[in-house]
Scaffold this motif. Structure first.
Motif, PDB file in Angstrom:
ATOM      1  N   ASP A  37       0.837  -1.186   0.000  1.00  0.00           N
ATOM      2  CA  ASP A  37       0.000   0.000   0.000  1.00  0.00           C
ATOM      3  C   ASP A  37       0.880   1.246   0.000  1.00  0.00           C
ATOM      4  O   ASP A  37       2.108   1.152  -0.082  1.00  0.00           O
ATOM      5  CB  ASP A  37      -0.999  -0.028   1.169  1.00  0.00           C
ATOM      6  CG  ASP A  37      -0.367   0.218   2.538  1.00  0.00           C
ATOM      7  OD1 ASP A  37       0.825   0.577   2.615  1.00  0.00           O
ATOM      8  OD2 ASP A  37      -1.086   0.060   3.551  1.00  0.00           O
ATOM      9  N   ASN A  38       0.274   2.407   0.065  1.00  0.00           N
ATOM     10  CA  ASN A  38       1.011   3.667   0.099  1.00  0.00           C
ATOM     11  C   ASN A  38       0.890   4.246   1.503  1.00  0.00           C
ATOM     12  O   ASN A  38      -0.156   4.757   1.901  1.00  0.00           O
ATOM     13  CB  ASN A  38       0.445   4.641  -0.934  1.00  0.00           C
ATOM     14  CG  ASN A  38       1.200   5.960  -0.959  1.00  0.00           C
ATOM     15  OD1 ASN A  38       2.155   6.162  -0.210  1.00  0.00           O
ATOM     16  ND2 ASN A  38       0.777   6.871  -1.819  1.00  0.00           N
ATOM     17  N   GLY A  44       5.659   1.533   1.615  1.00  0.00           N
ATOM     18  CA  GLY A  44       4.346   0.918   1.714  1.00  0.00           C
ATOM     19  C   GLY A  44       4.355  -0.273   2.643  1.00  0.00           C
ATOM     20  O   GLY A  44       5.397  -0.878   2.902  1.00  0.00           O
ATOM     21  N   LEU A  47       0.656  -6.080   1.681  1.00  0.00           N
ATOM     22  CA  LEU A  47      -0.681  -6.668   1.757  1.00  0.00           C
ATOM     23  C   LEU A  47      -0.470  -8.167   1.943  1.00  0.00           C
ATOM     24  O   LEU A  47      -0.467  -8.938   0.990  1.00  0.00           O
ATOM     25  CB  LEU A  47      -1.469  -6.340   0.488  1.00  0.00           C
ATOM     26  CG  LEU A  47      -1.594  -4.838   0.191  1.00  0.00           C
ATOM     27  CD1 LEU A  47      -2.306  -4.612  -1.140  1.00  0.00           C
ATOM     28  CD2 LEU A  47      -2.314  -4.118   1.317  1.00  0.00           C
ATOM     29  N   GLN A  87      -4.157   5.093   4.804  1.00  0.00           N
ATOM     30  CA  GLN A  87      -3.272   4.664   3.731  1.00  0.00           C
ATOM     31  C   GLN A  87      -4.117   4.178   2.556  1.00  0.00           C
ATOM     32  O   GLN A  87      -5.295   3.846   2.719  1.00  0.00           O
ATOM     33  CB  GLN A  87      -2.322   3.578   4.234  1.00  0.00           C
ATOM     34  CG  GLN A  87      -1.397   4.088   5.331  1.00  0.00           C
ATOM     35  CD  GLN A  87      -0.431   3.039   5.853  1.00  0.00           C
ATOM     36  OE1 GLN A  87      -0.291   1.951   5.294  1.00  0.00           O
ATOM     37  NE2 GLN A  87       0.255   3.358   6.939  1.00  0.00           N
ATOM     38  N   SER A  88      -3.524   4.159   1.381  1.00  0.00           N
ATOM     39  CA  SER A  88      -4.264   3.768   0.183  1.00  0.00           C
ATOM     40  C   SER A  88      -3.586   2.586  -0.491  1.00  0.00           C
ATOM     41  O   SER A  88      -2.418   2.295  -0.247  1.00  0.00           O
ATOM     42  CB  SER A  88      -4.358   4.944  -0.794  1.00  0.00           C
ATOM     43  OG  SER A  88      -3.065   5.366  -1.201  1.00  0.00           O
ATOM     44  N   ALA A  89      -4.349   1.893  -1.329  1.00  0.00           N
ATOM     45  CA  ALA A  89      -3.807   0.754  -2.077  1.00  0.00           C
ATOM     46  C   ALA A  89      -4.398   0.752  -3.477  1.00  0.00           C
ATOM     47  O   ALA A  89      -5.532   1.194  -3.695  1.00  0.00           O
ATOM     48  CB  ALA A  89      -4.112  -0.559  -1.371  1.00  0.00           C
ATOM     49  N   TRP A  97      -5.731   4.220  -6.795  1.00  0.00           N
ATOM     50  CA  TRP A  97      -5.350   4.242  -5.382  1.00  0.00           C
ATOM     51  C   TRP A  97      -6.548   4.661  -4.550  1.00  0.00           C
ATOM     52  O   TRP A  97      -7.073   5.766  -4.711  1.00  0.00           O
ATOM     53  CB  TRP A  97      -4.169   5.177  -5.160  1.00  0.00           C
ATOM     54  CG  TRP A  97      -2.905   4.635  -5.767  1.00  0.00           C
ATOM     55  CD1 TRP A  97      -2.432   4.872  -7.028  1.00  0.00           C
ATOM     56  CD2 TRP A  97      -1.985   3.735  -5.150  1.00  0.00           C
ATOM     57  NE1 TRP A  97      -1.262   4.162  -7.232  1.00  0.00           N
ATOM     58  CE2 TRP A  97      -0.954   3.464  -6.094  1.00  0.00           C
ATOM     59  CE3 TRP A  97      -1.914   3.136  -3.890  1.00  0.00           C
ATOM     60  CZ2 TRP A  97       0.105   2.627  -5.820  1.00  0.00           C
ATOM     61  CZ3 TRP A  97      -0.855   2.291  -3.615  1.00  0.00           C
ATOM     62  CH2 TRP A  97       0.142   2.041  -4.570  1.00  0.00           C
ATOM     63  N   GLN A 100      -7.991   3.055   2.584  1.00  0.00           N
ATOM     64  CA  GLN A 100      -8.415   1.869   3.313  1.00  0.00           C
ATOM     65  C   GLN A 100      -9.896   1.945   3.661  1.00  0.00           C
ATOM     66  O   GLN A 100     -10.445   3.015   3.945  1.00  0.00           O
ATOM     67  CB  GLN A 100      -7.602   1.729   4.591  1.00  0.00           C
ATOM     68  CG  GLN A 100      -7.787   2.892   5.560  1.00  0.00           C
ATOM     69  CD  GLN A 100      -6.662   3.022   6.568  1.00  0.00           C
ATOM     70  OE1 GLN A 100      -5.493   2.912   6.219  1.00  0.00           O
ATOM     71  NE2 GLN A 100      -7.015   3.232   7.835  1.00  0.00           N
ATOM     72  N   TYR A 129      -8.586  -3.421   2.462  1.00  0.00           N
ATOM     73  CA  TYR A 129      -8.817  -2.877   1.113  1.00  0.00           C
ATOM     74  C   TYR A 129      -9.637  -3.900   0.325  1.00  0.00           C
ATOM     75  O   TYR A 129      -9.365  -5.091   0.383  1.00  0.00           O
ATOM     76  CB  TYR A 129      -7.490  -2.623   0.395  1.00  0.00           C
ATOM     77  CG  TYR A 129      -6.548  -1.716   1.142  1.00  0.00           C
ATOM     78  CD1 TYR A 129      -6.621  -0.335   1.019  1.00  0.00           C
ATOM     79  CD2 TYR A 129      -5.573  -2.250   1.995  1.00  0.00           C
ATOM     80  CE1 TYR A 129      -5.753   0.500   1.712  1.00  0.00           C
ATOM     81  CE2 TYR A 129      -4.701  -1.425   2.688  1.00  0.00           C
ATOM     82  CZ  TYR A 129      -4.796  -0.057   2.552  1.00  0.00           C
ATOM     83  OH  TYR A 129      -3.940   0.758   3.240  1.00  0.00           O
ATOM     84  N   ALA A 144      -3.392  -5.363   5.181  1.00  0.00           N
ATOM     85  CA  ALA A 144      -2.023  -5.009   5.548  1.00  0.00           C
ATOM     86  C   ALA A 144      -1.916  -5.185   7.054  1.00  0.00           C
ATOM     87  O   ALA A 144      -2.421  -4.363   7.826  1.00  0.00           O
ATOM     88  CB  ALA A 144      -1.709  -3.570   5.146  1.00  0.00           C
TER      89      ALA A 144
END
Length: 223
Positions: A37-38, A44, A47, A87-89, A97, A100, A129, A144
């Protein structure tokens, strides 16, 4: 026939996992996504656990993953408050992106206020995610998972915390578990080739063993 079939192409695990009921998940890296993820700052979090899209459909909803999490020792954040930025994925499903869906924390045996203790003393936690874009709509949940330090240490990840967090969650989940009126049966499969072993690109520079665990969660009783 309900079955799970993984085709290995070289060292890359393809996640088509086709059955008559759909797919377990799609490999995000095959369509522009990432298994990290970011977390901001250029790194990151891996996952490292996937809840299979072949799980009982009710498990894959927002309420469903919360209830399953409560059966294996996690719950919503302390008093519903979230500290820190989400955080994003990018799961390679065409959504790009995406932040979460939720973050769940170890509840120390009390799914109402136990996560407040985790906030203070640290423990296990995970971000959720969902892979549901039109390009790869498996419905699978990518997690994650990591073990973190206490509040005084700023909730940074402990040494080897990604592997440790994953393994603790899986150990709690496998087999038969229950919460309130729902009973689950969960099986695990270790997958290689999705995550690269080592610390390249990983938040905090913490190396991982490259293992991802696929969990298939089946509701066996809901009375």
């Amino acid at each position: 026939m309900l079955g799970l079939h993984f085709i290995l192409l070289g060292f890359q695990a393809l996640s088509t996992a086709l059955t008559s009921h759909g797919v377990a998940f799609y490999d995000p890296t095959q369509s522009g996504g990432s298994m990290l993820d970011n977390a901001g700052g250029g790194g990151g979090e891996p996952l490292n656990v996937i809840i299979s899209g072949l799980s009982s459909p009710a498990v894959l909803t927002d309420d469903g993953i919360l209830h399953f999490a409560q059966a294996v020792g996690f719950s919503y954040e302390c008093l519903g408050f979230h500290l820190g930025d989400p955080q994003s994925a990018n799961l390679g499903d065409g959504n790009g992106w995406v932040n979460q869906t939720m973050e769940l924390r170890q509840d120390y045996g009390d799914d109402e206020i136990g996560t407040c203790l985790e906030t203070l003393v640290g423990g296990n936690h995970f971000r959720v995610y969902r892979q549901n874009g039109t390009a790869a709509n498996s419905g699978a949940l990518f997690l994650a998972v990591s073990q973190e330090e206490d509040l005084a240490e700023g909730h940074t990840i402990i040494p080897d915390g990604y592997n440790i967090g994953r393994d603790k969650l899986v150990a709690n989940a496998v087999g038969v578990t229950s919460h309130e009126y729902t009973t689950y049966s969960t099986v695990a499969q270790n997958l290689t080739g999705l995550l690269a072993a080592g610390s390249v690109g990983v938040n905090h520079g913490i190396a991982t063993d490259g293992m991802t665990v696929l969990l298939t969660v089946t509701i066996i009783d809901h009375s």
